[in-house]
Scaffold this motif. Structure first.
Motif, PDB file in Angstrom:
ATOM      1  N   VAL A   1      -3.379  78.188 -58.844  1.00 19.70           N
ATOM      2  CA  VAL A   1      -2.350  77.739 -57.911  1.00 19.70           C
ATOM      3  C   VAL A   1      -1.775  76.404 -58.365  1.00 19.70           C
ATOM      4  O   VAL A   1      -0.560  76.189 -58.346  1.00 19.70           O
ATOM      5  N   PHE A   2      -2.647  75.498 -58.800  1.00 20.04           N
ATOM      6  CA  PHE A   2      -2.230  74.175 -59.261  1.00 20.04           C
ATOM      7  C   PHE A   2      -2.797  73.943 -60.652  1.00 20.04           C
ATOM      8  O   PHE A   2      -3.891  74.392 -60.973  1.00 20.04           O
ATOM      9  N   GLY A   3      -2.069  73.226 -61.460  1.00 24.05           N
ATOM     10  CA  GLY A   3      -2.493  72.998 -62.822  1.00 24.05           C
ATOM     11  C   GLY A   3      -3.378  71.776 -62.967  1.00 24.05           C
ATOM     12  O   GLY A   3      -3.223  70.787 -62.255  1.00 24.05           O
ATOM     13  N   ALA A   4      -4.332  71.837 -63.905  1.00 24.20           N
ATOM     14  CA  ALA A   4      -5.202  70.718 -64.247  1.00 24.20           C
ATOM     15  C   ALA A   4      -5.888  71.068 -65.557  1.00 24.20           C
ATOM     16  O   ALA A   4      -6.056  72.255 -65.881  1.00 24.20           O
ATOM     17  N   PRO A   5      -6.284  70.068 -66.348  1.00 23.07           N
ATOM     18  CA  PRO A   5      -6.997  70.361 -67.600  1.00 23.07           C
ATOM     19  C   PRO A   5      -8.223  71.229 -67.347  1.00 23.07           C
ATOM     20  O   PRO A   5      -9.009  70.965 -66.440  1.00 23.07           O
ATOM     21  N   SER A   6      -8.376  72.253 -68.151  1.00 20.65           N
ATOM     22  CA  SER A   6      -9.437  73.224 -67.917  1.00 20.65           C
ATOM     23  C   SER A   6     -10.751  72.795 -68.558  1.00 20.65           C
ATOM     24  O   SER A   6     -10.769  72.356 -69.706  1.00 20.65           O
ATOM     25  N   PRO A   7     -11.861  72.928 -67.835  1.00 20.49           N
ATOM     26  CA  PRO A   7     -13.165  72.659 -68.436  1.00 20.49           C
ATOM     27  C   PRO A   7     -13.726  73.851 -69.204  1.00 20.49           C
ATOM     28  O   PRO A   7     -14.726  73.727 -69.905  1.00 20.49           O
ATOM     29  N   ASN A   8     -13.082  75.011 -69.050  1.00 20.92           N
ATOM     30  CA  ASN A   8     -13.621  76.238 -69.641  1.00 20.92           C
ATOM     31  C   ASN A   8     -12.491  77.251 -69.757  1.00 20.92           C
ATOM     32  O   ASN A   8     -11.911  77.655 -68.743  1.00 20.92           O
ATOM     33  N   GLY A   9     -12.175  77.661 -70.984  1.00 22.65           N
ATOM     34  CA  GLY A   9     -11.046  78.551 -71.211  1.00 22.65           C
ATOM     35  C   GLY A   9     -11.184  79.933 -70.612  1.00 22.65           C
ATOM     36  O   GLY A   9     -10.194  80.667 -70.532  1.00 22.65           O
ATOM     37  N   ALA A  10     -12.388  80.307 -70.184  1.00 22.32           N
ATOM     38  CA  ALA A  10     -12.584  81.643 -69.619  1.00 22.32           C
ATOM     39  C   ALA A  10     -12.488  81.665 -68.096  1.00 22.32           C
ATOM     40  O   ALA A  10     -12.525  82.738 -67.495  1.00 22.32           O
ATOM     41  N   PHE A  11     -12.344  80.497 -67.472  1.00 16.15           N
ATOM     42  CA  PHE A  11     -12.388  80.431 -66.015  1.00 16.15           C
ATOM     43  C   PHE A  11     -11.124  80.945 -65.330  1.00 16.15           C
ATOM     44  O   PHE A  11     -11.132  81.155 -64.116  1.00 16.15           O
ATOM     45  N   TRP A  12     -10.045  81.123 -66.086  1.00 20.11           N
ATOM     46  CA  TRP A  12      -8.772  81.485 -65.449  1.00 20.11           C
ATOM     47  C   TRP A  12      -8.876  82.780 -64.658  1.00 20.11           C
ATOM     48  O   TRP A  12      -8.253  82.934 -63.598  1.00 20.11           O
TER      49      TRP A  12
END
Length: 391
Positions: free
Chosen positions: A136-147
């Motif tokens: 819903v909102f963007g932020a730097p991801s801690p884990n590329g698989a969490f999307w």
């Protein structure tokens, strides 16, 4: 109505194996991405080109999720068995491993290496990913698989509504209604900015989830299981289109390719649930493959930070890009990911599968600790004053 041959089976052979192999495919895909820059262009060798399409493993996960969740309702005339019970079971199954993996991913991203070019996670990342609203909102991801985990959670919310439509109007109406709505979003998104905002939710996954739920009707005896070749027939045109158009076109048109591939996956799962083809079911139900499936969720949650770390700190500084880097990544990252995921699952996933409440979990932990408490609480031997050496 077809005879319900599968209603008495508590576990459907092969489904855990599918989960495990799909999760392993995602690990291989990320190894490929680290080794051959330029995605979505296929800059790797021909024999490894299929590993570019890790996205399709998530397609399988989503269809399989709809199928697995609908198996129980399909055996009971599409009844959920209570919203509260369903919500508790899904929350208990998904969130403890996810939150533990979030902490693990944040530690690696903050102390070892960031996971994306956007930089290390922020406080906003912790909040959004912790609440499963990262799409819903963007932020730097801690884990590329969490999307995909956020999308999965959102599909759980609409699942009771899908069952309600099936009960009142039939499975075909539900599937057609969801597909029509999703197709409208895909058609209008390029020309209507307000509709384009829905793209962040990967709306085609709603249709894939619905396809899986409809396919589960085979288990409840609502229709006959399809022949295995029907899934192949449905998949061949999609595979041919991907081969002809190439990777760049395919990635840019995932919306429509996913929609076209979903029915083939649903047909495949329906045939698999009926035990066909038997040799494939036997392979998927072998102990190693089934065991892989038992911690596939943990493998999906934990592998990405490990793959990135091994590439950035070990492989990239010492091994040339391309095939040498890819083979090295396979040799290092795959066994490391499996080992970490197995240990992670033993602590944060499997106990929550075996024990369905805090009370049951605490009782199980207490039972495990009881022998240790007994050893540490043994009474000390009575004190005896030391005897003098002289009479």
């Amino acid at each position: 109505m077809a005879k319900p041959p599968l209603q008495g089976q508590s576990r459907l052979a092969g489904l855990d194996g599918i989960r495990g192999l799909a999760a392993l495919f995602v690990v291989l895909h990320h190894c490929w991405l680290m080794s051959f820059p330029g995605f979505p262009s296929d800059n790797g060798p021909l024999w490894a080109g299929w590993l570019l399409y890790g996205h399709f493993a998530v397609v399988v996960f989503i269809v399989l999720s709809g199928f697995s969740l609908a198996v129980g309702p399909a055996r009971h005339e599409w009844r959920l068995g209570g919203l509260a019970r369903f919500g508790h079971r899904r929350t208990w199954r998904i969130l403890p491993p996810y939150w533990a993996a979030l902490v693990y991913s944040l530690i690696i991203a903050w102390t070892v290496v960031p996971q994306t070019d956007a930089g290390p996670p922020t406080a906003k990342s912790v909040l959004l990913y912790g609440l499963l609203i990262q799409d819903v909102f963007g932020a730097p991801s801690p884990n590329g698989a969490f999307w995909s985990i956020a999308i999965e959670a959102q599909l759980y919310v609409v699942f009771p509504l899908l069952l309600l439509v099936i009960r009142r109007f039939g499975a075909a109406v539900m599937a057609c209604a969801v597909t029509a709505l999703v197709t409208a979003v895909g058609a209008l998104s390029p020309v209507v900015p307000a509709v384009a905002l829905l793209d962040r939710f990967t709306p085609q996954f709603a249709a894939l989830f619905a396809f899986g739920a409809v396919a589960a009707g085979v288990v409840g005896g609502h229709w006959r299981a399809p022949a295995p070749w029907t899934a192949a027939v449905a998949a061949v045109p999609v595979v041919a289109l991907i081969a002809v158009q190439g990777s760049v076109w395919t990635v840019n048109h995932y919306f429509w390719v996913d929609l076209a591939l979903g029915p083939a996956v649903g047909l495949f799962l329906a045939a698999l649930a009926a035990g066909r083809p038997a040799p494939l079911v036997t392979f998927l139900d072998t102990r190693p493959v089934r065991s892989l499936g038992s911690f596939s969720y943990s493998l999906y949650l934990t592998h990405a930070p490990l793959v990135v770390t091994l590439h950035e700190l070990v492989v990239a500084p010492h091994v040339p890009k391309g095939v040498p880097a890819f083979l090295t990544m396979i040799a290092l990252a795959v066994p490391a990911s499996l080992l970490v995921a197995w240990g992670f699952a033993a602590v944060f996933e499997l106990p929550f599968q075996r024990h369905r409440s805090w009370g049951a979990l605490r009782a199980a932990i207490g039972e495990r600790l009881r022998p240790l408490r007994r050893r540490t609480s043994l009474p000390a031997p009575p004190y005896e004053p030391e005897k003098s050496a002289t009479p």
